[in-house]
Design a protein around this motif. Structure first.
Motif, PDB file in Angstrom:
ATOM      1  N   HIS A 156     -62.654  47.863 -55.579  1.00  0.00           N
ATOM      2  CA  HIS A 156     -63.212  48.814 -54.623  1.00  0.00           C
ATOM      3  C   HIS A 156     -64.200  48.084 -53.708  1.00  0.00           C
ATOM      4  O   HIS A 156     -64.876  47.151 -54.127  1.00  0.00           O
ATOM      5  N   TYR A 201     -59.878  54.880 -48.583  1.00  0.00           N
ATOM      6  CA  TYR A 201     -60.368  55.876 -49.536  1.00  0.00           C
ATOM      7  C   TYR A 201     -60.809  57.171 -48.854  1.00  0.00           C
ATOM      8  O   TYR A 201     -60.975  58.205 -49.514  1.00  0.00           O
ATOM      9  N   VAL A 207     -55.888  57.040 -56.625  1.00  0.00           N
ATOM     10  CA  VAL A 207     -55.159  57.179 -57.887  1.00  0.00           C
ATOM     11  C   VAL A 207     -53.673  57.382 -57.616  1.00  0.00           C
ATOM     12  O   VAL A 207     -52.809  56.703 -58.207  1.00  0.00           O
ATOM     13  N   ILE A 222     -59.662  46.754 -62.993  1.00  0.00           N
ATOM     14  CA  ILE A 222     -60.376  47.338 -61.853  1.00  0.00           C
ATOM     15  C   ILE A 222     -61.799  46.797 -61.843  1.00  0.00           C
ATOM     16  O   ILE A 222     -62.479  46.788 -62.878  1.00  0.00           O
ATOM     17  N   ASP A 224     -65.313  47.759 -60.131  1.00  0.00           N
ATOM     18  CA  ASP A 224     -65.855  48.943 -59.478  1.00  0.00           C
ATOM     19  C   ASP A 224     -67.348  48.818 -59.210  1.00  0.00           C
ATOM     20  O   ASP A 224     -68.125  48.463 -60.101  1.00  0.00           O
ATOM     21  N   TYR A 230     -66.377  57.636 -59.470  1.00  0.00           N
ATOM     22  CA  TYR A 230     -65.057  57.014 -59.600  1.00  0.00           C
ATOM     23  C   TYR A 230     -64.617  56.802 -61.049  1.00  0.00           C
ATOM     24  O   TYR A 230     -63.488  56.376 -61.287  1.00  0.00           O
ATOM     25  N   ARG A 233     -61.459  58.732 -62.239  1.00  0.00           N
ATOM     26  CA  ARG A 233     -60.342  58.325 -61.378  1.00  0.00           C
ATOM     27  C   ARG A 233     -59.926  56.884 -61.661  1.00  0.00           C
ATOM     28  O   ARG A 233     -58.737  56.551 -61.611  1.00  0.00           O
ATOM     29  N   ASN A 234     -60.893  56.022 -61.950  1.00  0.00           N
ATOM     30  CA  ASN A 234     -60.550  54.655 -62.330  1.00  0.00           C
ATOM     31  C   ASN A 234     -59.747  54.643 -63.634  1.00  0.00           C
ATOM     32  O   ASN A 234     -58.747  53.925 -63.758  1.00  0.00           O
ATOM     33  N   SER A 237     -56.299  55.450 -63.200  1.00  0.00           N
ATOM     34  CA  SER A 237     -55.546  54.447 -62.432  1.00  0.00           C
ATOM     35  C   SER A 237     -55.155  53.233 -63.256  1.00  0.00           C
ATOM     36  O   SER A 237     -54.489  52.325 -62.736  1.00  0.00           O
ATOM     37  N   LEU A 238     -55.569  53.188 -64.536  1.00  0.00           N
ATOM     38  CA  LEU A 238     -55.319  51.998 -65.360  1.00  0.00           C
ATOM     39  C   LEU A 238     -54.011  52.082 -66.131  1.00  0.00           C
ATOM     40  O   LEU A 238     -53.596  53.143 -66.591  1.00  0.00           O
ATOM     41  N   LEU A 244     -61.549  48.181 -67.172  1.00  0.00           N
ATOM     42  CA  LEU A 244     -62.414  48.578 -66.059  1.00  0.00           C
ATOM     43  C   LEU A 244     -63.758  47.892 -66.226  1.00  0.00           C
ATOM     44  O   LEU A 244     -64.385  47.991 -67.275  1.00  0.00           O
TER      45      LEU A 244
END
Length: 335
Positions: A156, A201, A207, A222, A224, A230, A233-234, A237-238, A244
């Motif tokens: 990000h 974004y 996502v 990720i 971040d 986030y 949402r992170n 997204s994994l 993360l």
């Protein structure tokens, strides 16, 4: 770390303040951030949150114990003096260094193990934009999160100093790179650096885009800097066994998440900062960066992205630019 001779912050304002000349202690190196004809600079103090930077200048973001009270987490310059038990460096060496503070100055004393040679092919000026981003990205994305060739990686703030460096090193190591940024100009720059998937974004749900581009799997790692807003949402997204790493809390530090997101997919959530690490840990990271990152810089696969330079006397203008969020990459101060 000792104080510097002339530092550019005074009571939360950017104005010169004279302090004692730094004297290198045992195991330290004194770097002249400006000495004679040496072209030497400091990078704008930029924690992962611009709000944190502002609060630091107001006295609400105190430095770690023993660190300089002045901002500046990296610099480049010429070695001016050596403390006892320093064997690698010599007076006159051109170097860059990872600092715990004190870079907004003409001179600074720093542990010798946090000093790096200026990579071949990089100017002394531009080298000021390397140590903190290189150490942050390598320690979090590779040492902690173990990103490897063939994996997918989302960063990000892809147009930031951290982001632009993360794109380059992840591509150099064989990963597929996803980025988020807030406008098309920044996304185009990320694409030019090697990002494979660029997400605005402000107009897209990252996502959904990540899932679309990965066939519903998600990414493996990720990085971040946003924090609370986030987090869920992170996690969504994994990929299975995804990692993360949170390095900033721009949107806050408190959030509620669904723990049942973590368990079935064996997700790992971790956090890290560079400034608060002890000297031994920083030395270890710097050593790993020199071994693993510097060769990529010398090979031309990585470079510091410098947006603009300001005289040290105009540090306030540099911070206004940083706060505007219009820049791409790093902002430098030149004494």
């Amino acid at each position: 770390m000792a104080g510097a001779r002339r530092e550019m912050i005074n009571g939360g304002n950017f104005s010169p303040k004279i302090s004692g000349r730094p004297i290198p202690r045992r195991g330290q190196v004194k770097v002249a951030i400006l000495l004679g004809i040496a072209h030497s600079v400091a990078s704008i103090f930029s924690p992962s949150s611009r709000r944190a930077a502002a609060s630091y200048l107001k006295g609400a973001h105190p430095p770690p114990k023993g660190a300089s009270p002045y901002p500046g987490l990296e610099c480049s310059g010429t070695v001016q003096a050596l403390g006892k038990n320093v064997s690698r460096w010599r007076v006159g060496d051109q170097v860059c260094a990872l600092l715990s503070g004190g870079g907004y100055a003409e001179k600074v004393a720093v542990p010798a193990a946090q000093v790096l040679p200026v990579p071949l092919g990089v100017s002394l000026k531009d080298a000021a934009g390397l140590p903190e981003v290189a150490c942050t990205v390598w320690s979090t994305v590779f040492m902690m999160s173990r990103l490897s060739a063939g994996e997918t990686f989302l960063v990000h703030g892809g147009s930031s100093g951290i982001g632009t460096f993360a794109i380059q090193i992840a591509k150099a190591k064989g990963a597929t790179v996803f980025v988020t940024a807030g406008n098309e100009e920044k996304l185009a720059f990320c694409k030019k650096l090697g990002a494979d998937v660029c997400i605005n974004y402000k107009t897209e749900d990252f996502v959904s885009r990540v899932k679309e581009e990965t066939g519903g799997k998600g990414v493996d790692v990720i990085l971040d800097c946003i924090g609370a807003a986030y987090l869920q949402r992170n996690l969504d997204s994994l990929n299975f066994d995804g990692r993360l790493c949170i390095i900033g809390l721009q949107s806050g530090a408190v959030v509620e998440i669904k723990l049942n997101t973590l368990l079935p997919r064996r997700l790992t959530v971790q956090g890290a900062g560079m400034r608060a690490r002890n000297t031994e840990n920083k030395a270890m990271v710097v050593n790993e960066v020199e071994k693993n990152v510097w060769p990529e810089v010398v090979a031309g696969k990585l470079k510091p992205i410098i947006y603009k330079s300001f005289p040290l006397s105009e540090a306030g203008e540099g911070h206004k630019l940083m706060e505007s969020n219009e820049h791409i990459g790093k902002i430098l101060l030149v004494p």
